[in-house]
Design an enzyme around this catalytic site. Structure first.
Site, PDB file in Angstrom:
ATOM      1  N   LYS A 178       0.854  -1.193   0.000  1.00  0.00           N
ATOM      2  CA  LYS A 178       0.000   0.000   0.000  1.00  0.00           C
ATOM      3  C   LYS A 178       0.882   1.232   0.000  1.00  0.00           C
ATOM      4  O   LYS A 178       1.525   1.564   0.999  1.00  0.00           O
ATOM      5  CB  LYS A 178      -0.927   0.054   1.215  1.00  0.00           C
ATOM      6  N   CYS A 288      13.764  11.182   6.356  1.00  0.00           N
ATOM      7  CA  CYS A 288      13.802  10.755   7.754  1.00  0.00           C
ATOM      8  C   CYS A 288      15.192  10.925   8.358  1.00  0.00           C
ATOM      9  O   CYS A 288      15.351  11.168   9.547  1.00  0.00           O
ATOM     10  CB  CYS A 288      13.356   9.304   7.869  1.00  0.00           C
ATOM     11  N   GLU A 381      10.235  16.650  14.743  1.00  0.00           N
ATOM     12  CA  GLU A 381      10.553  16.373  13.336  1.00  0.00           C
ATOM     13  C   GLU A 381       9.724  17.313  12.460  1.00  0.00           C
ATOM     14  O   GLU A 381       8.493  17.220  12.437  1.00  0.00           O
ATOM     15  CB  GLU A 381      10.223  14.915  12.980  1.00  0.00           C
TER      16      GLU A 381
HETATM   17  P1  NAD Z   1       2.373   8.299   7.746  1.00  0.00           P
HETATM   18  O1  NAD Z   1       2.623   7.551   8.995  1.00  0.00           O
HETATM   19  O2  NAD Z   1       1.380   9.406   7.773  1.00  0.00           O
HETATM   20  O3  NAD Z   1       1.881   7.331   6.579  1.00  0.00           O
HETATM   21  C1  NAD Z   1       2.682   6.261   6.117  1.00  0.00           C
HETATM   22  C2  NAD Z   1       1.798   5.198   5.519  1.00  0.00           C
HETATM   23  O4  NAD Z   1       0.991   4.637   6.546  1.00  0.00           O
HETATM   24  C3  NAD Z   1       0.822   5.699   4.458  1.00  0.00           C
HETATM   25  O5  NAD Z   1       0.760   4.725   3.425  1.00  0.00           O
HETATM   26  C4  NAD Z   1      -0.491   5.801   5.211  1.00  0.00           C
HETATM   27  O6  NAD Z   1      -1.637   5.677   4.388  1.00  0.00           O
HETATM   28  C5  NAD Z   1      -0.373   4.622   6.142  1.00  0.00           C
HETATM   29  N1  NAD Z   1      -1.178   4.698   7.364  1.00  0.00           N
HETATM   30  C6  NAD Z   1      -1.491   5.804   8.086  1.00  0.00           C
HETATM   31  N2  NAD Z   1      -2.225   5.455   9.169  1.00  0.00           N
HETATM   32  C7  NAD Z   1      -2.376   4.109   9.122  1.00  0.00           C
HETATM   33  C8  NAD Z   1      -3.044   3.161   9.958  1.00  0.00           C
HETATM   34  N3  NAD Z   1      -3.707   3.531  11.067  1.00  0.00           N
HETATM   35  N4  NAD Z   1      -2.990   1.869   9.606  1.00  0.00           N
HETATM   36  C9  NAD Z   1      -2.314   1.472   8.503  1.00  0.00           C
HETATM   37  N5  NAD Z   1      -1.685   2.322   7.668  1.00  0.00           N
HETATM   38  C10 NAD Z   1      -1.709   3.630   7.985  1.00  0.00           C
HETATM   39  O7  NAD Z   1       3.798   8.813   7.265  1.00  0.00           O
HETATM   40  P2  NAD Z   1       4.142   9.761   6.039  1.00  0.00           P
HETATM   41  O8  NAD Z   1       3.688  11.155   6.389  1.00  0.00           O
HETATM   42  O9  NAD Z   1       3.676   9.137   4.779  1.00  0.00           O
HETATM   43  O10 NAD Z   1       5.738   9.695   6.010  1.00  0.00           O
HETATM   44  C11 NAD Z   1       6.551  10.606   6.690  1.00  0.00           C
HETATM   45  C12 NAD Z   1       7.146   9.968   7.924  1.00  0.00           C
HETATM   46  O11 NAD Z   1       7.865   8.796   7.546  1.00  0.00           O
HETATM   47  C13 NAD Z   1       8.161  10.840   8.624  1.00  0.00           C
HETATM   48  O12 NAD Z   1       7.963  10.756  10.009  1.00  0.00           O
HETATM   49  C14 NAD Z   1       9.493  10.210   8.258  1.00  0.00           C
HETATM   50  O13 NAD Z   1      10.549  10.435   9.154  1.00  0.00           O
HETATM   51  C15 NAD Z   1       9.132   8.772   8.178  1.00  0.00           C
HETATM   52  N6  NAD Z   1      10.094   8.042   7.373  1.00  0.00           N
HETATM   53  C16 NAD Z   1      10.929   7.145   7.990  1.00  0.00           C
HETATM   54  C17 NAD Z   1      11.903   6.453   7.250  1.00  0.00           C
HETATM   55  C18 NAD Z   1      12.825   5.466   7.903  1.00  0.00           C
HETATM   56  O14 NAD Z   1      13.470   4.711   7.190  1.00  0.00           O
HETATM   57  N7  NAD Z   1      12.923   5.434   9.216  1.00  0.00           N
HETATM   58  C19 NAD Z   1      11.985   6.669   5.878  1.00  0.00           C
HETATM   59  C20 NAD Z   1      11.118   7.591   5.292  1.00  0.00           C
HETATM   60  C21 NAD Z   1      10.164   8.261   6.038  1.00  0.00           C
END
Ligand code: NAD
Length: 494
Positions: A178, A288, A381
């Protein structure tokens, strides 16, 4: 809409609409208008995708075909991705405003490499043989875990999706991916290419939709899923961990960060400035790993800051579809509003030396000084092109400042003192520490974070551990040798 601007789910080997026909628009954040129509999946679509993946795993050839045949298909997919680099890159650029050179040249080639690397890593991987006393030995097998749900964020859409999908597939699992709702297009293109590469139906499924009460949550709630790999915000990670615990599915969580970047007075300043700029402004700061907290030793603070600001102001801001653009808009209106709220905080917490708001959803590369280390801008962040620059005097103080965060994903340090490099790298609370560089990765190395930055590691054997069920097989190999009273330390009877 054409297939260039219309993206369905890919389930059981076919590109399909949602069962209820629902769609949503993907917004181009530079133009601030829709550019593509996407199938909007809900629980029924997610369940259908899981059922297809389950069938492909339980009955299909993929888990049984062996590393060489699977690897050949994964390499063919990598070839096709390289051939379609312009299309894949433009999909991410239109979806989230990533400059096209980054999307097409960096992210697509790295995504293809993810498939090549994990295909070869799995094929060449070795297990252990543990010779035992008393005529026995134990050896290990790594069997595929089953159906993997991969839930991805929007900041490196294709790259982070393939970082999950590639090892999962290489080890013989089937996958439901997804993508984030803001960046759906490249995932559908990837799944179309996988079918063209000869991947059997149901092995790689893509379902689009939102998180809570939508396709994302349905993936984490379904007990037919054997592994959940998630990258996204720390708060979402905690919700997903709770959902997974209900059916004891192992989870890998790669979450947020607030990376520290330590510049010591003995560092090569040109090198430190160059990497520090890339560390915070690449991908418009939506990284990130971003080095968003810059700590500079006082004797070089002024010199470093003036060079850093000059390099920041030389960056080209503009239409992400242009080859020369280095800074595009933020990925969405919602994200722009979040980053803007931090820009609005600056006057009360510090002083902006460069940057600020631009046109539309653009935030210019921004640096903030004269700020207390416990200010919100220093601790939270922001996930945008905003860096805080703070002076320090001693190494001990720098390590204390760097570790003063609930996150623990990445850090970097610049020094020409070998002893300090090792000492500080060991002391930093981070899953990855870069010394005199940044972003350089060996895909065999563990990648992940501690604290609020995540649970588990991926990469090389760490991905193998997560995406397989390791099994110990104990065999009698020499009956003659069996002693009636074995008392050796390596053989124990339960
Ligand atoms: P997000 O948590 O809002 O969403 C990520 C994914 O999770 C999306 O596909 C979203 O639809 C899904 N999602 C949201 N709520 C959910 C739920 N309750 N159940 C299942 N799926 C759900 O994150 P984002 O805004 O897309 O990404 C940014 C964040 O990702 C930042 O905090 C960043 O630091 C982090 N990030 C971490 C890494 C790493 O390797 N540690 C890499 C890239 C991004």
């Amino acid at each position: 809409m054409t297939s260039e601007s219309s993206f369905g789910h890919v389930i059981g080997g076919e590109e399909v609409d949602s069962l209820d026909g629902a769609t949503f628009d993907s917004i181009d954040p530079w133009l601030r208008e829709p550019w593509a129509e996407i199938a909007l999946g809900g629980k029924a679509d997610a369940d259908r995708a899981i059922a297809a993946a389950r069938k492909a795993f339980d009955e299909g050839p993929w888990p049984r075909m062996g590393f060489t045949a699977r690897g050949a298909i994964l390499h063919r997919l990598a070839d096709l991705m390289e051939e379609h680099a312009a299309e894949l890159g433009m999909a991410d650029t239109r979806d989230m405003g990533k400059p096209i050179t980054q999307a097409r040249d960096n992210d697509v080639s790295r995504s293809a490499l993810n498939f090549r690397f994990f295909a070869d890593h799995a094929r060449l991987s070795t297990g252990e043989v543990l010779p035992m006393d008393a005529g026995h030995h134990t050896y290990t097998r790594f069997d595929p875990a089953g159906v993997v749900a991969a839930i991805a964020p929007w900041n490196f859409p294709l790259m982070l999706e393939t970082w999950k999908v590639a090892p999962a597939l290489a080890w013989g699992n089937t996958v439901v991916l997804k993508p984030a709702e803001d960046t759906p297009a490249s995932a559908t293109i990837l799944a179309r290419l996988a079918l063209e590469a000869g991947m059997p139906a149901g092995v790689l499924n893509v379902v689009h939709g939102y998180g809570p009460n939508s396709a994302g949550q349905a993936l984490t709630d379904n007990p037919a899923v054997d592994r959940i790999t998630f990258t996204g915000e720390s708060g979402t990670g905690k919700i997903i961990a709770r959902a997974a615990s209900a059916h004891l599915a192992p989870v890998s969580l790669e979450l947020g960060g607030k990376g520290a970047n330590l510049v010591f007075a003995d560092a090569d300043l040109d090198n430190a400035v160059d990497w520090s700029i890339r560390a915070i402004y690449t991908n418009t700061g939506q990284v990130c790993l971003a080095g968003s907290r810059l700590f500079v030793q006082r004797p070089v603070y002024d010199e470093f800051l003036s060079r850093f600001v000059a390099a920041t102001e030389a960056m080209v801001i503009g239409d992400p579809k242009e080859e020369t653009t280095q800074i595009g808009p933020l990925a969405s209106e919602e994200h722009y509003r979040k980053v803007k709220s931090y820009i609005d905080l600056v006057p009360s917490e510090g002083k902006m030396v460069t940057g600020g708001l631009g046109e539309g959803w653009v935030v210019k590369p921004t640096a903030v000084v004269d700020i207390a280390p416990d200010a919100r801008l220093c601790r939270e962040e922001i996930f945008g092109p905003v860096v805080v620059v703070v002076p320090f005097d001693t190494e001990k103080e720098a390590v204390g400042l760097a570790n003063n965060t609930p996150y623990g994903l990445s850090a970097m340090l610049f020094t020409d003192n070998l002893h300090r490099a090792h000492r500080v790298a060991a002391a930093l609370k981070a899953g990855t520490v870069w010394v005199n560089c940044f972003f350089i990765r060996d895909l065999r190395a563990p990648f992940g974070g501690m604290g609020d930055s995540g649970v588990g590691r991926e990469g090389g054997n760490f991905s193998r551990e997560f995406f397989t069920e390791p099994k110990a097989i104990v065999m009698q190999i020499d009956r003659e040798c069996q002693s009636p009273q074995p008392a050796p330390t390596s053989v124990v009877a339960f």
